[in-house]
Design a protein around this motif. Sequence first.
Motif, PDB file in Angstrom:
ATOM      1  N   ILE A 130      -1.432   4.292  -9.931  1.00 11.71           N
ATOM      2  CA  ILE A 130      -1.464   3.015  -9.204  1.00 11.71           C
ATOM      3  C   ILE A 130      -2.707   2.208  -9.596  1.00 11.71           C
ATOM      4  O   ILE A 130      -2.632   1.004  -9.851  1.00 11.71           O
ATOM      5  CB  ILE A 130      -1.415   3.255  -7.676  1.00 11.71           C
ATOM      6  CG1 ILE A 130      -0.050   3.844  -7.282  1.00 11.71           C
ATOM      7  CG2 ILE A 130      -1.681   1.969  -6.903  1.00 11.71           C
ATOM      8  CD1 ILE A 130       0.014   4.396  -5.863  1.00 11.71           C
ATOM      9  N   SER A 131      -3.849   2.896  -9.688  1.00 13.69           N
ATOM     10  CA  SER A 131      -5.091   2.171 -10.011  1.00 13.69           C
ATOM     11  C   SER A 131      -5.050   1.599 -11.427  1.00 13.69           C
ATOM     12  O   SER A 131      -5.598   0.536 -11.694  1.00 13.69           O
ATOM     13  CB  SER A 131      -6.314   3.078  -9.832  1.00 13.69           C
ATOM     14  OG  SER A 131      -6.441   3.983 -10.903  1.00 13.69           O
ATOM     15  N   LYS A 132      -4.368   2.299 -12.357  1.00 15.19           N
ATOM     16  CA  LYS A 132      -4.306   1.825 -13.753  1.00 15.19           C
ATOM     17  C   LYS A 132      -3.251   0.730 -13.943  1.00 15.19           C
ATOM     18  O   LYS A 132      -3.442  -0.195 -14.732  1.00 15.19           O
ATOM     19  CB  LYS A 132      -3.985   2.998 -14.696  1.00 15.19           C
ATOM     20  CG  LYS A 132      -5.108   4.028 -14.812  1.00 15.19           C
ATOM     21  CD  LYS A 132      -6.271   3.508 -15.629  1.00 15.19           C
ATOM     22  CE  LYS A 132      -7.346   4.553 -15.853  1.00 15.19           C
ATOM     23  NZ  LYS A 132      -8.155   4.827 -14.648  1.00 15.19           N
ATOM     24  N   THR A 133      -2.107   0.840 -13.239  1.00 16.22           N
ATOM     25  CA  THR A 133      -1.010  -0.116 -13.477  1.00 16.22           C
ATOM     26  C   THR A 133      -1.139  -1.390 -12.640  1.00 16.22           C
ATOM     27  O   THR A 133      -0.500  -2.390 -12.943  1.00 16.22           O
ATOM     28  CB  THR A 133       0.360   0.534 -13.185  1.00 16.22           C
ATOM     29  OG1 THR A 133       0.353   1.077 -11.849  1.00 16.22           O
ATOM     30  CG2 THR A 133       0.663   1.651 -14.175  1.00 16.22           C
ATOM     31  N   LYS A 134      -1.953  -1.346 -11.577  1.00 12.68           N
ATOM     32  CA  LYS A 134      -2.209  -2.523 -10.723  1.00 12.68           C
ATOM     33  C   LYS A 134      -0.916  -3.251 -10.311  1.00 12.68           C
ATOM     34  O   LYS A 134      -0.687  -4.406 -10.688  1.00 12.68           O
ATOM     35  CB  LYS A 134      -3.152  -3.498 -11.431  1.00 12.68           C
ATOM     36  CG  LYS A 134      -4.526  -2.907 -11.723  1.00 12.68           C
ATOM     37  CD  LYS A 134      -5.428  -3.921 -12.399  1.00 12.68           C
ATOM     38  CE  LYS A 134      -6.861  -3.429 -12.508  1.00 12.68           C
ATOM     39  NZ  LYS A 134      -7.007  -2.132 -13.181  1.00 12.68           N
ATOM     40  N   PRO A 135      -0.061  -2.587  -9.523  1.00 14.48           N
ATOM     41  CA  PRO A 135       1.202  -3.227  -9.120  1.00 14.48           C
ATOM     42  C   PRO A 135       0.989  -4.357  -8.116  1.00 14.48           C
ATOM     43  O   PRO A 135      -0.030  -4.403  -7.422  1.00 14.48           O
ATOM     44  CB  PRO A 135       1.981  -2.075  -8.473  1.00 14.48           C
ATOM     45  CG  PRO A 135       0.937  -1.111  -8.014  1.00 14.48           C
ATOM     46  CD  PRO A 135      -0.219  -1.234  -8.956  1.00 14.48           C
ATOM     47  N   SER A 136       1.969  -5.271  -8.063  1.00 17.19           N
ATOM     48  CA  SER A 136       1.946  -6.308  -7.017  1.00 17.19           C
ATOM     49  C   SER A 136       2.629  -5.775  -5.761  1.00 17.19           C
ATOM     50  O   SER A 136       2.357  -6.219  -4.653  1.00 17.19           O
ATOM     51  CB  SER A 136       2.673  -7.565  -7.506  1.00 17.19           C
ATOM     52  OG  SER A 136       4.044  -7.266  -7.767  1.00 17.19           O
ATOM     53  N   ASP A 137       3.551  -4.802  -5.980  1.00 19.81           N
ATOM     54  CA  ASP A 137       4.303  -4.210  -4.871  1.00 19.81           C
ATOM     55  C   ASP A 137       4.511  -2.721  -5.134  1.00 19.81           C
ATOM     56  O   ASP A 137       4.746  -2.319  -6.279  1.00 19.81           O
ATOM     57  CB  ASP A 137       5.684  -4.863  -4.738  1.00 19.81           C
ATOM     58  CG  ASP A 137       5.598  -6.336  -4.402  1.00 19.81           C
ATOM     59  OD1 ASP A 137       5.755  -6.677  -3.225  1.00 19.81           O
ATOM     60  OD2 ASP A 137       5.361  -7.153  -5.329  1.00 19.81           O
ATOM     61  N   ILE A 138       4.443  -1.926  -4.068  1.00 20.16           N
ATOM     62  CA  ILE A 138       4.815  -0.515  -4.166  1.00 20.16           C
ATOM     63  C   ILE A 138       5.976  -0.278  -3.212  1.00 20.16           C
ATOM     64  O   ILE A 138       5.927  -0.685  -2.046  1.00 20.16           O
ATOM     65  CB  ILE A 138       3.636   0.419  -3.819  1.00 20.16           C
ATOM     66  CG1 ILE A 138       2.549   0.316  -4.894  1.00 20.16           C
ATOM     67  CG2 ILE A 138       4.112   1.870  -3.686  1.00 20.16           C
ATOM     68  CD1 ILE A 138       1.340   1.200  -4.649  1.00 20.16           C
ATOM     69  N   VAL A 139       7.029   0.350  -3.740  1.00 18.42           N
ATOM     70  CA  VAL A 139       8.189   0.700  -2.915  1.00 18.42           C
ATOM     71  C   VAL A 139       8.191   2.215  -2.768  1.00 18.42           C
ATOM     72  O   VAL A 139       8.277   2.934  -3.765  1.00 18.42           O
ATOM     73  CB  VAL A 139       9.502   0.230  -3.581  1.00 18.42           C
ATOM     74  CG1 VAL A 139      10.704   0.762  -2.812  1.00 18.42           C
ATOM     75  CG2 VAL A 139       9.539  -1.288  -3.676  1.00 18.42           C
ATOM     76  N   GLN A 140       8.047   2.689  -1.516  1.00 19.93           N
ATOM     77  CA  GLN A 140       8.149   4.133  -1.308  1.00 19.93           C
ATOM     78  C   GLN A 140       9.469   4.461  -0.617  1.00 19.93           C
ATOM     79  O   GLN A 140       9.791   3.904   0.436  1.00 19.93           O
ATOM     80  CB  GLN A 140       6.997   4.688  -0.468  1.00 19.93           C
ATOM     81  CG  GLN A 140       6.894   6.205  -0.668  1.00 19.93           C
ATOM     82  CD  GLN A 140       6.577   7.001   0.578  1.00 19.93           C
ATOM     83  OE1 GLN A 140       5.636   6.700   1.285  1.00 19.93           O
ATOM     84  NE2 GLN A 140       7.376   8.033   0.836  1.00 19.93           N
TER      85      GLN A 140
END
Length: 322
Positions: A130-140
């Motif tokens: 997560i820290s490397k890809t820097k998403p705008s949204d996370i879907v769990q």
Amino acid sequence: GPIRVLLAGYKNSGKSTMMRYFINKCLKKWDKILVLDFDIGQSEFSIPGCISAFIIDEPLLGPNFTHLMQPLKSYFFESNDVMTNVPLYNEIVKKIVNDTKTNDLQQIPCFINTMGFVEGAGLKILHNLISKTKPSDIVQIKFNDNQDLNLHSEIINDSTRSSLSYNLWYFTSTVKNKFAKAPYLPNIDKRIRQQLVTASYFSKCLESTDIYFNDIVPYRINIRDINVQIKDIDELTQDESLDIINANVIALCVANHTNLCECVGFGVVRIVNKSTGDIYITTPVTPDILRHVNQFRLGNVNLPYTFYTEGTQNPKYVCIKQ
């Protein structure tokens, strides 16, 4: 900018199905979608064992073996188990993210496929991802409320010393819900699923349906012109190298004097000639890409047994007893 969505959740919770749905929706508005596939054990678009980036420009209408494709960038990991080399996994993640930081790729939606290994060390790997890809949204996606992975930005920022900001969405998986509208398909055995992927990948070599895999004319290369790498084994004679790769799936790599090994696809070593050092390979990878291959690595994939027996008068590797 366009959305950058990371999907997280336990194994078999429906991450891949949801990603396909999102991609198909986005293709109504965008011509192309970028997918970063970090699931080494069950890639959505290729044979397992690599970490890859793909460009999607057509709807995805079935399970992974119905839409295998040539990657934009791919790096060989040598194993389907991330715990065998976590530092290498993290290094490849960083490289794939950097490789896809071009202007044109920043202008299209991106979906990030992650592993179903989300407990203990797996959660730490996910935090790094997560820290490397820097998403705008996370879907769990979760089966129940006990499966909250706590992927809030404050927690990730604290554990990875980042300063991320994103939307966190929760979906309850309907995979195990018998009232779900989508047809429930019983889980296919993992081994069978991998064989379907392998068979589908190598079926691209066939020009028509009336020939067998063993009838395809293979490519030939001499072992003196290629570097053969076997995981955890350094010193091998030429004959030993030929024996090990014979009748196996190999990764076709472009090595460049770093830890990371770019993989352009896979091939099957049909037969070797130990007296001349010639290796005969069948692969769907096109000759213009094959020209750059300078290293073979032993893949972590088994061929379905019919590949050895069908379509040849005298099977070279199999003794069939009546």
